[in-house]
Design a protein around this motif. Sequence first.
Motif, PDB file in Angstrom:
ATOM      1  N   ARG A 153       0.861  -1.182   0.000  1.00 33.60           N
ATOM      2  CA  ARG A 153       0.000   0.000   0.000  1.00 33.60           C
ATOM      3  C   ARG A 153       0.900   1.236   0.000  1.00 33.60           C
ATOM      4  N   PHE A 154       0.452   2.276  -0.651  1.00 34.42           N
ATOM      5  CA  PHE A 154       1.315   3.440  -0.857  1.00 34.42           C
ATOM      6  C   PHE A 154       0.732   4.716  -0.249  1.00 34.42           C
ATOM      7  N   VAL A 155       1.648   5.539   0.239  1.00 36.69           N
ATOM      8  CA  VAL A 155       1.305   6.900   0.652  1.00 36.69           C
ATOM      9  C   VAL A 155       2.177   7.827  -0.205  1.00 36.69           C
ATOM     10  N   PRO A 156       1.722   8.111  -1.443  1.00 38.16           N
ATOM     11  CA  PRO A 156       2.537   8.967  -2.307  1.00 38.16           C
ATOM     12  C   PRO A 156       2.625  10.372  -1.731  1.00 38.16           C
ATOM     13  N   THR A 157       3.814  10.939  -1.774  1.00 39.34           N
ATOM     14  CA  THR A 157       4.070  12.274  -1.231  1.00 39.34           C
ATOM     15  C   THR A 157       5.207  12.902  -2.026  1.00 39.34           C
ATOM     16  N   GLY A 158       5.115  14.210  -2.202  1.00 38.31           N
ATOM     17  CA  GLY A 158       6.189  14.926  -2.896  1.00 38.31           C
ATOM     18  C   GLY A 158       5.679  15.529  -4.182  1.00 38.31           C
ATOM     19  N   GLY A 159       5.428  16.834  -4.158  1.00 32.73           N
ATOM     20  CA  GLY A 159       4.995  17.544  -5.350  1.00 32.73           C
ATOM     21  C   GLY A 159       3.521  17.389  -5.681  1.00 32.73           C
ATOM     22  N   ILE A 160       2.747  16.815  -4.773  1.00 33.24           N
ATOM     23  CA  ILE A 160       1.306  16.613  -5.037  1.00 33.24           C
ATOM     24  C   ILE A 160       0.536  17.836  -4.543  1.00 33.24           C
ATOM     25  N   ASP A 161      -0.471  18.229  -5.319  1.00 32.64           N
ATOM     26  CA  ASP A 161      -1.370  19.295  -4.868  1.00 32.64           C
ATOM     27  C   ASP A 161      -2.806  18.890  -5.206  1.00 32.64           C
ATOM     28  N   ILE A 162      -3.722  19.813  -4.964  1.00 38.91           N
ATOM     29  CA  ILE A 162      -5.148  19.470  -5.114  1.00 38.91           C
ATOM     30  C   ILE A 162      -5.470  19.011  -6.543  1.00 38.91           C
ATOM     31  N   SER A 163      -4.755  19.543  -7.524  1.00 37.01           N
ATOM     32  CA  SER A 163      -5.067  19.206  -8.918  1.00 37.01           C
ATOM     33  C   SER A 163      -4.724  17.747  -9.233  1.00 37.01           C
ATOM     34  N   ARG A 164      -3.842  17.159  -8.456  1.00 36.06           N
ATOM     35  CA  ARG A 164      -3.427  15.770  -8.743  1.00 36.06           C
ATOM     36  C   ARG A 164      -3.993  14.775  -7.737  1.00 36.06           C
ATOM     37  N   LEU A 165      -4.641  15.291  -6.714  1.00 31.62           N
ATOM     38  CA  LEU A 165      -5.091  14.433  -5.611  1.00 31.62           C
ATOM     39  C   LEU A 165      -6.009  13.298  -6.063  1.00 31.62           C
ATOM     40  N   ALA A 166      -7.032  13.638  -6.858  1.00 29.47           N
ATOM     41  CA  ALA A 166      -8.052  12.643  -7.216  1.00 29.47           C
ATOM     42  C   ALA A 166      -7.443  11.450  -7.948  1.00 29.47           C
ATOM     43  N   ALA A 167      -6.481  11.708  -8.829  1.00 24.11           N
ATOM     44  CA  ALA A 167      -5.880  10.614  -9.606  1.00 24.11           C
ATOM     45  C   ALA A 167      -5.158   9.624  -8.695  1.00 24.11           C
ATOM     46  N   TYR A 168      -4.497  10.146  -7.666  1.00 18.08           N
ATOM     47  CA  TYR A 168      -3.826   9.240  -6.716  1.00 18.08           C
ATOM     48  C   TYR A 168      -4.859   8.469  -5.892  1.00 18.08           C
ATOM     49  N   LEU A 169      -5.839   9.193  -5.380  1.00 19.58           N
ATOM     50  CA  LEU A 169      -6.827   8.542  -4.502  1.00 19.58           C
ATOM     51  C   LEU A 169      -7.620   7.465  -5.230  1.00 19.58           C
ATOM     52  N   ALA A 170      -7.741   7.622  -6.551  1.00 20.59           N
ATOM     53  CA  ALA A 170      -8.522   6.641  -7.323  1.00 20.59           C
ATOM     54  C   ALA A 170      -7.773   5.322  -7.488  1.00 20.59           C
ATOM     55  N   ASP A 171      -6.483   5.324  -7.194  1.00 22.84           N
ATOM     56  CA  ASP A 171      -5.711   4.092  -7.377  1.00 22.84           C
ATOM     57  C   ASP A 171      -5.891   3.196  -6.152  1.00 22.84           C
ATOM     58  N   PRO A 172      -6.320   1.942  -6.369  1.00 24.35           N
ATOM     59  CA  PRO A 172      -6.599   1.076  -5.209  1.00 24.35           C
ATOM     60  C   PRO A 172      -5.368   0.767  -4.354  1.00 24.35           C
ATOM     61  N   ALA A 173      -4.175   0.963  -4.896  1.00 25.27           N
ATOM     62  CA  ALA A 173      -2.963   0.700  -4.090  1.00 25.27           C
ATOM     63  C   ALA A 173      -2.647   1.855  -3.141  1.00 25.27           C
ATOM     64  N   VAL A 174      -3.349   2.973  -3.309  1.00 28.12           N
ATOM     65  CA  VAL A 174      -3.044   4.160  -2.496  1.00 28.12           C
ATOM     66  C   VAL A 174      -3.883   4.161  -1.219  1.00 28.12           C
TER      67      VAL A 174
END
Length: 209
Positions: A153-174
Motif C-alpha cells: 500500500r502506498f502513501v505517495p508524497t512529494g509535489g502533489i497538490d489538489i489538482s493531482r489528488l483525485a488521480a492518486y486517490l482513485a488508485d486502489p494501491a493508495v
Amino acid sequence: MTAGFDSVLRGFRILPVLTVPDPATARLLAEALTAGGARGAEVTFRTPGAEHVLKTMAAHGGMTVGAGTVLTQDQAERAVAAGARFVVSPGYDEEVIAKCRELGVPVVPGIATATELMRALRAGCDTVKLFPAEPLGGVRTLKALAAPFPQARFVPTGGIDISRLAAYLADPAVLAVGGSWMASAAHLARGDYEEIRRLTAEAMERSTP
Ligand code: 3PG
C-alpha cells in the motif's frame, strides 16, 4: 506486534505534511487543520521545534499526529516520546524501522525503486511512502511500481497538490496521500490559517467518496 499504519489512519486518506518554523504557532495550526476536517497530520523533524510542535498538536486532540523526516533512531525515540503515533521516513532505513518496532509504533519508510520496495516488504512494512511521487513520474510510476506487489500500500508524497489528488486517490494501491500544499511554508510564514483551513477542507471533500 505493532499495529499497522492503516489502523492508525482509521480511514482518513489525506495527510498534511507540516514543517513548522515557529512552535508557538502549533496550536493555531492544529485548530485550522481540525476546522478543515483533517484527522491526521505529519510533523516533520526538519525544524528545531518539531518535538514541541508534535506535543502541542497531539495534546490538542482530534487528530492523529505522527512524525516525518525521521532519519535516525534518536529522532524516532524523541518523536514517540513527544506523542507521535506513527513515523514516516523519506527513505528506507533498517535502523529506523528496528527502533520503531521496538517502540511499538507503525513506521512508513520511503521508497523510490522496486528494490527498496522489496526490502521494505521483506522487513514487514507493507505500507510505504512513494517519495518524491511527482518527480518520480506520478500516478503512472506508482501504478507500474505497484503492479508486481499487490500486497503493498502506498502513501505517495512529494509535489502533489489538489489538482493531482483525485488521480492518486482513485488508485486502489493508495492508502493515503501526503503533502504540504494545505499548509505550505508560505502559508505558515504569513500566518494564513484561514487559507490552511480552506485548503484542508477542499482536500477532505475531494477524498470523501
Ligand atoms: C515530505 O516531507 O513528505 C515532503 O517534502 C512533502 O512533499 P511536498 O512538500 O512536495 O508536498
